[in-house]
Each structure stands twice: as structure tokens, then as C-alpha cells.
Design an enzyme around this catalytic site. Structure first.
Site, short mmCIF file in Angstrom:
data_model
loop_
_atom_site.label_atom_id
_atom_site.label_comp_id
_atom_site.label_asym_id
_atom_site.label_seq_id
_atom_site.Cartn_x
_atom_site.Cartn_y
_atom_site.Cartn_z
N ILE A 357 1.03 -1.73 13.29
CA ILE A 357 0.59 -0.47 13.90
C ILE A 357 -0.19 0.40 12.93
O ILE A 357 -0.69 1.45 13.31
CB ILE A 357 1.79 0.33 14.45
CG1 ILE A 357 2.82 0.57 13.35
CG2 ILE A 357 2.40 -0.38 15.64
CD1 ILE A 357 3.96 1.48 13.76
N PHE A 362 -0.05 1.96 0.48
CA PHE A 362 0.44 0.85 -0.31
C PHE A 362 1.00 -0.28 0.54
O PHE A 362 1.75 -1.11 0.07
CB PHE A 362 1.54 1.32 -1.28
CG PHE A 362 1.02 2.16 -2.40
CD1 PHE A 362 0.50 1.59 -3.55
CD2 PHE A 362 1.04 3.53 -2.30
CE1 PHE A 362 0.01 2.37 -4.58
CE2 PHE A 362 0.56 4.32 -3.32
CZ PHE A 362 0.04 3.75 -4.47
N GLY A 363 0.64 -0.35 1.83
CA GLY A 363 1.15 -1.47 2.60
C GLY A 363 0.92 -1.34 4.08
O GLY A 363 0.57 -0.28 4.60
N ASP A 477 -0.21 14.36 -0.98
CA ASP A 477 -1.15 13.58 -0.17
C ASP A 477 -1.15 14.06 1.28
O ASP A 477 -1.08 13.26 2.22
CB ASP A 477 -0.82 12.09 -0.25
CG ASP A 477 -2.00 11.19 0.14
OD1 ASP A 477 -3.13 11.70 0.16
OD2 ASP A 477 -1.78 10.01 0.42
#
Length: 634
Positions: A357, A362-363, A477
Site C-alpha cells: 500500500i 526506508f521500506g 520529517d
């Protein structure tokens, strides 16, 4: 006698040198005809003059003017001179002109026809002005520029059909740039006349529609073809485009092309960049594209491509950037991605494969349904080992301490061999970024009340991190893709991989420069510290996104509008702030509240961090939108 001979020698040398300089000075004296033409050009400008030009003096000595030995003007380079006004047709009298560069000025009006009949002109650059009008495309009126090598009229407001007749009389032209104009209609025949020489063709950001004329694919020496952001339609013929075997750069993005991508990419031995994003392509990724050893960047985002992703990463040894987001791929994540050893940027967001989704910093993020029906979002971390460990610890440490209705909830985690999994509550409506910038009907679905509530919820979550959680937390962030929305469109801050704990009495943390382009506060580039006010700045950018519907940085927009913050500031200086609002959103009944939120956003975006509010103030202001006294924002 020796002295007399020496004196005679010196006298002879002096006369020779003097005569030499005299001859050169005389040879470089500007011709009367060219001097008159340049003076007429200057008089047509709004200022009536050009800085560095002196009436009556030798025009070969003027700024930006270069002459031949015969005193004829061969180069006129007045780029970035802040010239404004119409272009005089007197420049068409510079019969030996080879270079004309008037780029990056404020020139307007139509291009004089006389400039299109200079027999020796090699470089024609009027880019980045406000030139308008349209070309006369009849055969008899077509340009006669037999020596032209580079023709650049990009970033203007020229209408009508694209003037491909520029190829008609030139066998040496290498560069044609018509980008960022208002050209419309179909691409007329005639571009194929450049077949023997053309290396770069840029038609991007116009309104050209219809299919590609067959003679476009006669350009056998073409290296760079930029056709993005138009309305081209129809199928892409492999039989035709395969003729352009020298291409290194193909950009077809933001058009209405359909059908399958042709499986002919083995015919492009030098291809480095290929983008076909935001079209209507279907079918699988062509095998020859998935095996290209030269590709550096590949983007097929926002199409209807399907099937499995079969990338031959052992062959794609130069691939650095891969974007396949928003398609209908299914199956598993390609297990051979690590073989793409240079790959640094990858985006699989919104792909329906096996529950994927999204793609975090980082992934990849998967959707999982438990046996009891509960849904989870599972992030599988990837990257360098030390980065995985650092983000894994940061997420667990942060979210195990922080519990708030406007923060995504960590349900658990798993550490097995090299795998690191983080389990979160599933957010039914994905990210704010998706609704504002990716989903076709997303902006129209987010009415003002919904957007305002998202802003309030995200502000409360940030205020909790900064002032209520112990120890306090810097997010570092904040951006629209890290604000997730549940089924009720309630905001939840997410992605704490860059977060840092702030111990009592600390005001900042020392850090490397981190964050996302467009959201990073200006002071982070001057000192290696992250502060609460840095998070507030990033939140101000999100408020602008909610108000305008635009990305913070968008390279697809015109140069002056690419930086959202600078554009909004300029519009406010011109007292045109209501023009920045998302047209799907702006109504009279919302106007007062939207202006108030814009004021809040601009305070958050103050260049001086001390002028930005604390997050608790931010929450208070947003809660009172519509009735915030102006002096409270000072």
C-alpha cells in the site's frame, strides 16, 4: 653609428606597431548600417536604451556586441539584461549576425519576421521572455535560416501551430526548443526535414494534441526527445519509434497515450532516461525495457500497467531511479532488486501487489488482514544495515512513549535475522499526499472543512510530541505523505524513523541534514541542529499544500512557480493571495477562514525561527480560525 642604427630600429618598430593597432581599430569600426539597426532596437525598448551602449560611439565596443574584422555585427548577446519592451525588426538588418541571444529578459510582442530571414544566423535564443503572437505557417512566409544550428523560444506565450518549418531550409540544425509555450493543434508535418542533423527536440508543456506525425520518426540522429505535458494521444508505434536508435532521453509523460508499450527498447543502445508516467498505457513492462543495461532512470508511474514486475536487475547495472507507483501490478516484490546495485530511489506506492500500500523512506508498506478481521499496515525496513537499525529503534522508542489520537499507533514489531518489521494500525484512506497530489478526484473530495480538520488534527499530534510527551520528541520529517488519514479523514502523524528524543532542558539535537526537499527549514543548511521551530516550518508547508493543492516543489510547473513558498510570498506581496487557493476549494463562504490559515502558514514559514509560533500556539490559532485577531499573529 651603433646608437643611430638602434634609434632607427626602435622608430621602425614603433611605426609598425602603431600602424598595426590603427589598422585593427579601423577594421573593427562598426558599420553605419549595423549601428543604426542597434540604435533603433534600443529605442523600441521601454527604457529607450541599453546599459553599456553609447549613442554615437563605435557600436563594436558596446556591451554584448561582437564584430567581425569588417566591422559587421556577428554576435548580439544581451541575456539577463532586464530588457523590457517590443523587439524591433531593425535587428533583421544585421545581415552578418551569427548569434542572437536575448534570453531571460522581459521582452514581449511578436517575433519580427525579419529575424527569421538572417542568412548567417546560427544561434537564435529568445527563451524566458514574454513573447507572444503566432507564426505565419504558410509556405511563402516560412523562415529562411539556412545556417541555423540552435533555435530556442522556450518559456514564452506563443500560440498557434508549432513552427516545424524551421527545418525546411537548414541542414545543420541540432537543437529545437519550443517548451513552455501555448502551441496547440496537431504537430504539423515538416519536422522530418531535420532528419540529417537534429539532436535535441523539446516540445514539452504545450497544448499539442493528436497522434505523432510519421516524419517525427525520421529523425535518425535525435538524442533527446522531450514531448511531456501535452495532449498527445493514440498508440506508440514500435515500428516507428524504433527508428530513433540514437536516443538517450525519451520523455512522454503527462500525455494521453494508450495501448501497450512497444517491446523495442533493445534498439536504443544508448538510452539512459525513459519516462512514460501519467498516460494510459496498459499491459506488462516490455521485456526489452526490463533488460536495458544503459537505463539510469525509469518512470512508468500513474498508468494502468499490469502483470508481474519482471526486472532483470543483473542486466540493469546502471539503474539509479525506478518509479512504478500507481499501476495495477500484482504478484510479489521482485526478489532480485538488490542486484540493481546502483539503485537509490524506488517508488512502488499504490501498487496492488500482494497487499503493498505504500513506500516509506526506508521500506515498503503492506496491508495485512488478521484472522479476526483486524487490518494492519506492516512496514518492512530495507536499506543499509545501520540505517535499518537506527530507524527501527527510533520508531519503537518514539511510538512506545507517544500515545495520542493524532499519532499512528504502533501495534507491535518483529526482529528476525535481517528482517525488521513494524506493525501499525491500518489507515483506510492512506496519506494526505495521495489525496492532494496523486488521486485523480482527490482534491475535489477534500472539501474545506475536511482539510481544516486535517490541519487541526496534525497540529495537535505535533503539539503533543513537542510539549506533552516525556521526553519531548522532534519529528524532523513533517510532510503531507507522513500524515495518514483514517476512514473518517482524521489526521495521524506517521513515519518516526528520523525522530529524536529531546531530554529536559534541551532545545535542539545535533544532526545531519535530513528531511524532504521543499519541507526543510532554511536554517538547517547553516547549522547541524534540529529544533521544534524546524518542525513548525515543515508544518507551515503542509498548510500551504492544503490551501493550494500544489506540491512544495514541482519541476513540471514553470520556473517561476516551481517553489511553492516563494510563489505564495510573491502573490501576497502583490496582494493577490486569493489567487493561490485551490480552485476546487475557494468559495466566498470559505474565504475568510482560508485567508486566516494562510496567515498562520506564513508565520510558520518565517525565515527567522524565533518568529515562528510554538506548536501549542499553532493549535490555539487553528482552533480559532475565522476569529483570530491579526495582532495575535505578529
Amino acid at each position: 653609428m651603433t646608437v643611430l642604427l638602434l634609434l632607427l630600429f626602435i622608430r621602425t618598430v614603433f611605426i609598425a606597431v602603431f600602424l598595426g593597432f590603427s589598422c585593427r581599430a579601423q577594421n573593427f569600426t562598426c558599420s553605419t548600417e549595423d549601428s543604426t539597426s542597434l540604435e533603433a532596437f534600443a529605442r523600441h525598448l521601454d527604457s529607450g536604451r541599453v546599459d553599456g551602449w553609447g549613442g554615437g560611439s563605435d557600436c563594436c565596443q558596446w556591451v554584448g556586441v561582437t564584430c567581425s574584422n569588417s566591422g559587421r555585427v556577428i554576435e548580439l548577446d544581451l541575456a539577463r539584461r532586464r530588457l523590457a519592451g517590443n523587439i524591433s525588426d531593425s535587428l533583421g538588418n544585421l545581415g552578418e549576425l551569427k548569434t542572437l541571444n536575448l534570453s531571460h529578459n522581459f521582452l514581449r510582442g511578436a517575433i519580427p519576421n525579419s529575424l527569421l530571414h538572417l542568412p548567417l544566423l546560427e544561434t537564435f535564443d529568445l527563451s524566458n521572455n514574454d513573447v507572444s503572437g503566432q507564426f505565419d505557417n504558410t509556405t511563402t512566409a516560412a523562415a529562411n535560416l539556412p545556417s541555423i544550428r540552435a533555435f530556442n523560444i522556450s518559456d514564452n506565450s506563443i500560440t498557434g501551430a508549432a513552427p516545424v518549418w524551421i527545418c525546411k531550409n537548414s541542414t545543420v540544425i541540432k537543437v529545437i526548443n519550443f517548451a513552455d509555450n501555448l502551441f496547440s493543434g496537431i504537430l504539423p508535418l515538416g519536422i522530418g526535414d531535420c532528419a540529417s542533423s537534429l539532436e535535441e527536440l523539446d516540445l514539452s508543456a504545450n497544448f499539442i494534441h493528436g497522434g505523432f506525425p510519421e516524419d517525427l520518426f525520421h529523425l535518425r540522429n535525435l538524442k533527446k526527445m522531450s514531448l511531456q505535458d501535452n495532449q498527445f494521444s493514440g498508440h506508440l508505434s514500435g515500428h516507428l519509434i524504433g527508428n530513433l536508435s540514437n536516443l538517450t532521453h525519451i520523455d512522454l509523460s503527462l500525455n494521453e497515450l494508450s495501448g501497450n508499450l512497444p517491446d523495442i527498447f533493445d534498439r536504443f543502445p544508448h538510452l539512459r532516461f525513459f519516462s512514460a508516467q501519467s498516460n494510459r498505457f496498459v499491459g506488462k513492462i516490455p521485456t526489452t525495457l526490463a533488460n536495458s543495461p544503459t537505463l539510469v532512470s525509469l518512470s512508468l508511474r500513474n498508468n494502468s500497467l499490469s502483470g508481474t514486475i519482471d526486472l532483470n536487475c543483473s542486466a540493469m547495472v546502471n539503474l539509479v531511479s525506478l518509479n512504478l507507483a500507481t499501476n495495477d501490478f500484482r504478484g510479489e516484490i521482485p526478489k532480485n532488486l538488490p542486484e540493481c546495485s546502483r539503485l537509490r530511489t524506488i517508488n512502488f506506492a499504490r501498487i496492488n501487489f500482494s497487499g503493498i500500500i505504500g513506500c516509506g523512506g526506508f521500506g515498503l508498506v503492506y496491508k495485512a488482514v488478521l484472522s479476526d478481521g483486524r487490518k494492519l499496515a506492516i512496514k518492512r525496513l530495507s536499506g543499509e544495515h545501520f540505517q535499518i537499525e537506527r530507524e527501527f529503534r527510533a520508531e519503537i522508542e518514539t511510538l512506545s512513549r507517544a500515545q495520542h489520537p493524532n499519532l499512528v499507533r504502533l501495534q507491535g514489531y518483529c526482529k528476525y535475522k535481517k528482517d525488521r518489521l513494524l506493525l501499525y494500525t491500518y489507515m483506510e484512506n492512506g496519506s494526505l499526499d495521495y489525496w492532494l497530489h496523486e488521486k485523480v478526484d482527490g482534491p475535489t473530495s477534500l472539501d474545506w472543512e475536511t482539510r481544516l480538520n486535517i490541519a487541526k488534527g496534525a497540529a495537535r499530534g505535533l503539539a503533543y510530541l513537542h510539549q506533552s510527551c516525556e521526553p519531548h520528541i522532534l519529528h524532523r520529517d513533517i510532510k503531507s505523505s507522513n500524515i495518514l488519514l483514517n476512514e473518517k479523514f482524521e489526521a495521524h502523524l506517521a513515519d518516526f524513523g528520523l525522530a529524536r528524543l529531546i531530554l529536559p532542558y534541551d532545545t535542539h539535537v545535533s544532526t545531519d541534514l535530513v528531511g524532504t526537499l521543499g519541507y526543510i527549514p532554511p536554517e538547517y543548511g547553516q547549522a547541524s541542529v534540529a529544533t521544534y521551530k524546524g518542525d513548525v516550518y515543515s508544518f507551515g508547508v503542509v498548510l500551504l499544500e492544503l490551501l493550494t493543492g500544489k506540491r512544495p516543489m514541482d519541476l513540471c510547473r514553470k520556473r517561476e512557480n516551481r517553489d511553492l513558498i516563494a510563489w505564495v510570498r510573491e502573490m501576497r506581496r502583490e496582494e493577490r493571495e486569493t489567487e493561490v487557493f485551490d480552485p476546487f476549494l475557494y468559495e466566498k463562504r470559505n474565504a475568510e477562514e482560508m485567508v486566516s490559515v494562510l496567515e498562520i502558514a506564513c508565520v510558520c514559514l518565517s525565515e527567522n525561527p524565533k518568529m515562528r509560533p510554538f506548536t501549542q500556539e499553532l493549535v490555539s490559532w487553528l482552533d480559532k480560525v475565522g476569529s483570530v485577531p491579526e495582532d495575535e499573529l505578529s
